[in-house]
Scaffold this motif. Structure first.
Motif, PDB file in Angstrom:
ATOM      1  N   LEU A 115      35.859  36.070  34.576  1.00 37.97           N
ATOM      2  CA  LEU A 115      34.701  35.907  35.446  1.00 37.97           C
ATOM      3  C   LEU A 115      34.750  34.515  36.074  1.00 37.97           C
ATOM      4  O   LEU A 115      34.786  33.515  35.356  1.00 37.97           O
ATOM      5  CB  LEU A 115      33.413  36.087  34.639  1.00 37.97           C
ATOM      6  N   PRO A 116      34.799  34.433  37.428  1.00 36.69           N
ATOM      7  CA  PRO A 116      34.961  33.126  38.068  1.00 36.69           C
ATOM      8  C   PRO A 116      33.776  32.188  37.854  1.00 36.69           C
ATOM      9  O   PRO A 116      33.949  30.981  37.773  1.00 36.69           O
ATOM     10  CB  PRO A 116      35.134  33.458  39.546  1.00 36.69           C
ATOM     11  N   GLU A 117      32.570  32.712  37.752  1.00 33.43           N
ATOM     12  CA  GLU A 117      31.373  31.904  37.514  1.00 33.43           C
ATOM     13  C   GLU A 117      30.660  32.464  36.296  1.00 33.43           C
ATOM     14  O   GLU A 117      30.477  33.665  36.181  1.00 33.43           O
ATOM     15  CB  GLU A 117      30.406  31.993  38.694  1.00 33.43           C
ATOM     16  N   CYS A 118      30.231  31.608  35.422  1.00 34.32           N
ATOM     17  CA  CYS A 118      29.536  32.051  34.215  1.00 34.32           C
ATOM     18  C   CYS A 118      28.031  32.088  34.457  1.00 34.32           C
ATOM     19  O   CYS A 118      27.281  31.281  33.929  1.00 34.32           O
ATOM     20  CB  CYS A 118      29.876  31.141  33.044  1.00 34.32           C
ATOM     21  N   THR A 119      27.606  33.047  35.297  1.00 25.00           N
ATOM     22  CA  THR A 119      26.181  33.255  35.550  1.00 25.00           C
ATOM     23  C   THR A 119      25.861  34.719  35.272  1.00 25.00           C
ATOM     24  O   THR A 119      26.752  35.572  35.320  1.00 25.00           O
ATOM     25  CB  THR A 119      25.805  32.932  37.011  1.00 25.00           C
ATOM     26  N   LEU A 120      24.606  35.003  34.991  1.00 22.10           N
ATOM     27  CA  LEU A 120      24.215  36.403  34.764  1.00 22.10           C
ATOM     28  C   LEU A 120      24.416  37.238  36.020  1.00 22.10           C
ATOM     29  O   LEU A 120      24.813  38.399  35.938  1.00 22.10           O
ATOM     30  CB  LEU A 120      22.764  36.489  34.297  1.00 22.10           C
ATOM     31  N   ASN A 121      24.149  36.666  37.195  1.00 22.25           N
ATOM     32  CA  ASN A 121      24.351  37.412  38.440  1.00 22.25           C
ATOM     33  C   ASN A 121      25.816  37.761  38.649  1.00 22.25           C
ATOM     34  O   ASN A 121      26.145  38.882  39.047  1.00 22.25           O
ATOM     35  CB  ASN A 121      23.819  36.629  39.641  1.00 22.25           C
ATOM     36  N   ALA A 122      26.717  36.807  38.384  1.00 16.75           N
ATOM     37  CA  ALA A 122      28.153  37.073  38.534  1.00 16.75           C
ATOM     38  C   ALA A 122      28.601  38.145  37.537  1.00 16.75           C
ATOM     39  O   ALA A 122      29.404  39.020  37.876  1.00 16.75           O
ATOM     40  CB  ALA A 122      28.957  35.791  38.335  1.00 16.75           C
ATOM     41  N   LEU A 123      28.065  38.090  36.319  1.00 19.19           N
ATOM     42  CA  LEU A 123      28.397  39.107  35.315  1.00 19.19           C
ATOM     43  C   LEU A 123      27.938  40.482  35.779  1.00 19.19           C
ATOM     44  O   LEU A 123      28.694  41.455  35.730  1.00 19.19           O
ATOM     45  CB  LEU A 123      27.753  38.752  33.973  1.00 19.19           C
ATOM     46  N   ARG A 124      26.695  40.566  36.260  1.00 20.62           N
ATOM     47  CA  ARG A 124      26.153  41.847  36.730  1.00 20.62           C
ATOM     48  C   ARG A 124      27.010  42.413  37.868  1.00 20.62           C
ATOM     49  O   ARG A 124      27.387  43.580  37.854  1.00 20.62           O
ATOM     50  CB  ARG A 124      24.712  41.676  37.206  1.00 20.62           C
ATOM     51  N   GLU A 125      27.349  41.575  38.840  1.00 18.98           N
ATOM     52  CA  GLU A 125      28.155  42.026  39.981  1.00 18.98           C
ATOM     53  C   GLU A 125      29.534  42.511  39.539  1.00 18.98           C
ATOM     54  O   GLU A 125      30.023  43.524  40.031  1.00 18.98           O
ATOM     55  CB  GLU A 125      28.280  40.899  41.010  1.00 18.98           C
ATOM     56  N   GLN A 126      30.163  41.791  38.620  1.00 20.10           N
ATOM     57  CA  GLN A 126      31.494  42.174  38.151  1.00 20.10           C
ATOM     58  C   GLN A 126      31.439  43.498  37.385  1.00 20.10           C
ATOM     59  O   GLN A 126      32.326  44.348  37.533  1.00 20.10           O
ATOM     60  CB  GLN A 126      32.088  41.072  37.275  1.00 20.10           C
ATOM     61  N   LEU A 127      30.418  43.678  36.575  1.00 24.29           N
ATOM     62  CA  LEU A 127      30.290  44.924  35.813  1.00 24.29           C
ATOM     63  C   LEU A 127      29.989  46.115  36.716  1.00 24.29           C
ATOM     64  O   LEU A 127      30.327  47.251  36.387  1.00 24.29           O
ATOM     65  CB  LEU A 127      29.213  44.786  34.734  1.00 24.29           C
TER      66      LEU A 127
END
Length: 188
Positions: A115-127
């Protein structure tokens, strides 16, 4: 019970797995989850239980999930989250990432995304963009004994430290049916 169990597994030529199971619903017991059970020491025998090759210690949370899931299709897909590296910390997240990639280096068997950024939004988008079979978090954590809940060090959209609770992380992972394993490699 421990000595009797050791005798039983020794007769069968097997090792002993010690499973520690405590409910999180009881606030008096919740603080015991912060105790490093992996450091159990037997004063009579003079050794740490987890250091023996024939003994393993496993923390177990009964979540009521079905255990009869089908095997994962190849390639195994892992999403790695490198959490916030706190200032003055001795964590080497880049080294841990290299170790993960080296451990899963068989071509075609495993696909690893970081994950390039460790944010909840980045996690949600990647999932939402891709299905993953495993999620591996590496970074700092904390535990609030009064609330009986842990938290992981993520970042917010402005780049500041954001403590993400277990409930908030669970909300992001809730409907990811392909996700079969979550590894949280964090302190506390």
């Amino acid at each position: 019970l421990y000595q009797r169990s050791l005798g039983q597994v020794a007769e069968r030529g097997r090792g002993l797995r010690i499973r520690i199971e405590m409910g999180l619903g009881n606030s008096a017991l919740a603080r015991l989850h912060a105790v490093p059970w992996e450091y159990l020491y037997l004063a009579d025998d003079g050794h740490f239980l987890a250091l023996g090759q024939e003994t393993s210690i496993v923390r177990y949370l009964s979540l009521g999930l079905p255990g009869d899931r089908p095997p994962v299709p190849s390639p195994l897909s892992i999403l790695v989250i490198a959490g916030e590296a706190l200032a003055g910390s001795d964590l080497d997240l880049a080294q841990e990432r290299r170790e993960l990639e080296r451990a899963w280096s068989e071509p075609g068997e495993v696909h690893i995304d970081v994950l390039p950024e460790c944010t909840l939004n980045a996690l949600r988008e990647q999932l939402l963009a891709r299905e993953y079979h495993a999620l591996h978090f590496m970074g700092h954590g904390g535990f609030d004994a009064a609330a009986g809940e842990g938290a992981l060090a993520f970042r917010d959209e402005a780049g500041r430290r954001a403590w993400v609770s277990g409930a908030d992380l669970t909300e992001q992972l809730r409907d990811r049916s392909s996700l079969l394993l979550v590894c949280l490699n964090a302190c506390k």
